[in-house]
Design a protein around this motif. Structure first.
Motif: not given
Lengths: 250, 305
Positions: A80, A83-84, A106-107, A110-111, A159, A163
């Motif tokens: 995870x 991938x960021x 979005x990302x 998630x963080x 996007x 991140x």
């Protein structure tokens, strides 16, 4: 300086070996193009970098890919967060079914970035980096599906940038776009390499020649030739490279 | 006229005839229902019939309210039970399931859809009803049954397990395969690169499913749920077996009750006159409801560019 190193990488889709002992350096703050005919393994290689293959059963890696001296193929890597660190932009734009703002946020959400001001600031920054801010600043609340194809692709780049990745992987990201949108993305890639490292798979020989600093030619799962773009296109060592870059085969 | 032209004309006429036959059948059916239901509508008035709470042979007074409520409540309970299970199954099959298991579970779901409804009725009566009575009803009575005001709705006064709740659960099992296969198809249509984009910015599987897959497919999922709803509204035999067919007021979800279809199935044999006409009016209402529901589903499932 090499940000990543691919070392004797073999990759298998089940029993089929798609990559054969690939060695490749990825230079920091540069654009590396992966070129080669369809089925040569360039996209497969790109998808090894962020372990996208792990989403599907039966795939297997051998060898080593280092990112800042850490082997990202090792079993205990957190996919995870990996991938960021290596964002990906795909063949077609992939806006999520939500507003422009929410796509970029979005990302971050998630963080657990929850503070509204911080979120708004980082969304704006990412959109500016992706050269999209001026076009969408008045319609951040609109559904992202309403943007044009080129805008959607820059939205996806924004996007990814939000991140703060170290690397962005472009997988034929202009193949579905018109020439003007393609040009904008290419200019953006050149601009972005000041801050991130870029690896780009492309079918478009001129694009590789125009934007990339280094070029790797792949054929049948093997790396045929790697070098700085200028010498690959003007003084290739292999005959096959010369034929491919001049359009006589592939 | 030469032979080729004659054949062509004949072919056109035959196919046109086949197509027009369908329209004639539908119109004929509708006319029959309207004609037969007219005496009841004229006697009670449409709205008094719709809201009338009596279904009384002795006084020859009929109203649709209770069977209608039975249909609505059993359908709602069935959807409430089936939708989460169906969505979970569809998500498991498309996103998480190992390849080998996928075939087995997929086949089981298709098999569930192939079972004739009378078999569901028999199984519901002989297996599910006693099971729910012995194992579920005591739980419900001890849990929500203790709540003030609404507690009595979860207490059972009738023995046998034949009641509104059992009928709803049988319905839930029957509509499960429909919702599962439609939503599974929808989930399969989500482009892999869209999901990968979500993983690419550091999302987990759960976050990807919840924030990307479900929003992308919401109208297809809603369409699937509504098709299942249409089926639940019209389902007859299985419900008639396990609902208990009682015309009294609904005092508990564990009481025997009736639905539009169960009343029709049980009473057509012996009905005459106003009762028969009332049954036809119920049929007309069911047809209208089903038509509306299917139109809505068709709208939600319309092909998009």
């Amino acid at each position: 300086m090499d940000l990543m190193t691919v070392d004797k990488l073999n990759f298998f889709y089940g029993r089929h070996q798609a990559l054969k002992s690939v060695n490749l350096p990825i230079r920091k703050n540069a654009i590396t193009s992966l070129i080669g005919p369809s089925g040569c393994g360039k996209t497969t290689l790109l998808r090894c970098f962020n372990r996208m293959h792990d989403l599907y059963p039966g795939n297997r890696y051998e060898g080593r890919i280092s990112l800042r001296d850490q082997n990202i193929l090792s079993g205990d890597i957190d996919l995870i967060s990996l991938r960021s660190r290596l964002g990906m932009v795909f063949q077609k734009p992939t806006p999520f079914p939500m507003s422009v703002f929410d796509n970029i946020a979005y990302g971050l959400r998630l963080r657990k970035v929850k503070n509204k001001n911080a979120l708004a600031e980082r969304v704006e920054k990412a959109l500016k980096q992706a050269a999209l801010w001026d076009e969408v600043k008045d319609r951040l609340g609109d559904n992202a599906a309403g943007l044009s194809g080129g805008q959607q692709q820059r939205l996806v780049i924004a996007r990814t940038l939000a991140v703060e990745p170290e690397v962005i992987l472009f997988d034929e990201s202009t193949s579905a776009l018109d020439p003007i949108s393609t040009q904008k993305i290419e200019e953006l890639m050149v601009e972005l390499k000041k801050e991130v490292t870029i690896v780009a798979v492309t079918h478009n020989m001129q694009q590789a020649a125009r934007v990339s600093d280094y070029t790797a030619l792949m054929y049948l799962g093997e790396l045929m030739e790697y070098g700085d773009t200028k010498s690959i296109f003007t003084r290739p060592k292999h005959k096959m490279t010369e034929e491919y870059v001049s359009g006589r085969f592939g | 006229m030469n032979r080729a032209k004659t054949t062509n004309l004949l072919f056109q006429l035959t196919t046109f005839g086949a197509a027009i036959l369908i329209v004639i059948l539908i119109v004929g059916m509708l006319l029959t229902l309207l004609h037969e239901s007219w005496p009841a509508v004229r006697r009670f008035g449409f709205f008094d019939f719709l809201l009338g709470r009596r279904w009384n042979y002795a006084d020859n007074l009929y109203g649709a309210f209770r069977p209608l409520a039975g249909t609505v409540i059993s359908t709602a309970l069935a959807l409430a039970a089936a939708v989460p299970v169906a969505l979970g199954t569809a998500l498991f099959l498309t996103e998480l399931c190992p390849h080998r298991l996928r075939g087995i579970i997929g086949a089981a779901i298709e098999l569930l859809a192939a079972i004739p409804s009378i078999i569901y009725g028999m199984w519901g009566l002989f297996a599910l009803a006693p099971f729910l009575e012995n194992h579920f009803q005591p739980l419900a009575a001890a849990g929500p049954g203790r709540l003030p005001l609404i507690g009595s709705f979860f207490q059972s006064q009738y023995a046998g397990g034949v009641n509104l709740f059992t009928a709803s659960m049988v319905l839930a099992i029957m509509i499960l395969p429909f919702i599962t296969s439609i939503t599974r198809e929808a989930f399969k249509q989500v482009p892999p690169i869209l999901k990968e984009s979500s993983y690419g910015v550091g999302a987990t599987r759960w976050e990807t499913i919840w924030q990307v897959v479900l929003p992308c497919t919401k109208s297809t999922v809603a369409g699937g749920v509504i098709i299942a709803m249409g089926r639940a509204l019209g389902e007859t035999m299985a419900v008639a077996y396990v609902i208990g067919n009682r015309h009294g007021a609904l005092d508990s979800i564990f009481s025997p009750y009736s639905t539009i279809t169960s009343v029709m199935a049980n009473e057509f044999n012996e009905a005459a006159g106003l009762q028969m006409s009332s049954l036809f009016t119920l049929a007309l209402m069911l047809l209208a409801a089903n038509f509306l529901v299917l139109s809505l589903a068709k709208y939600l499932l319309r092909p998009r560019i």
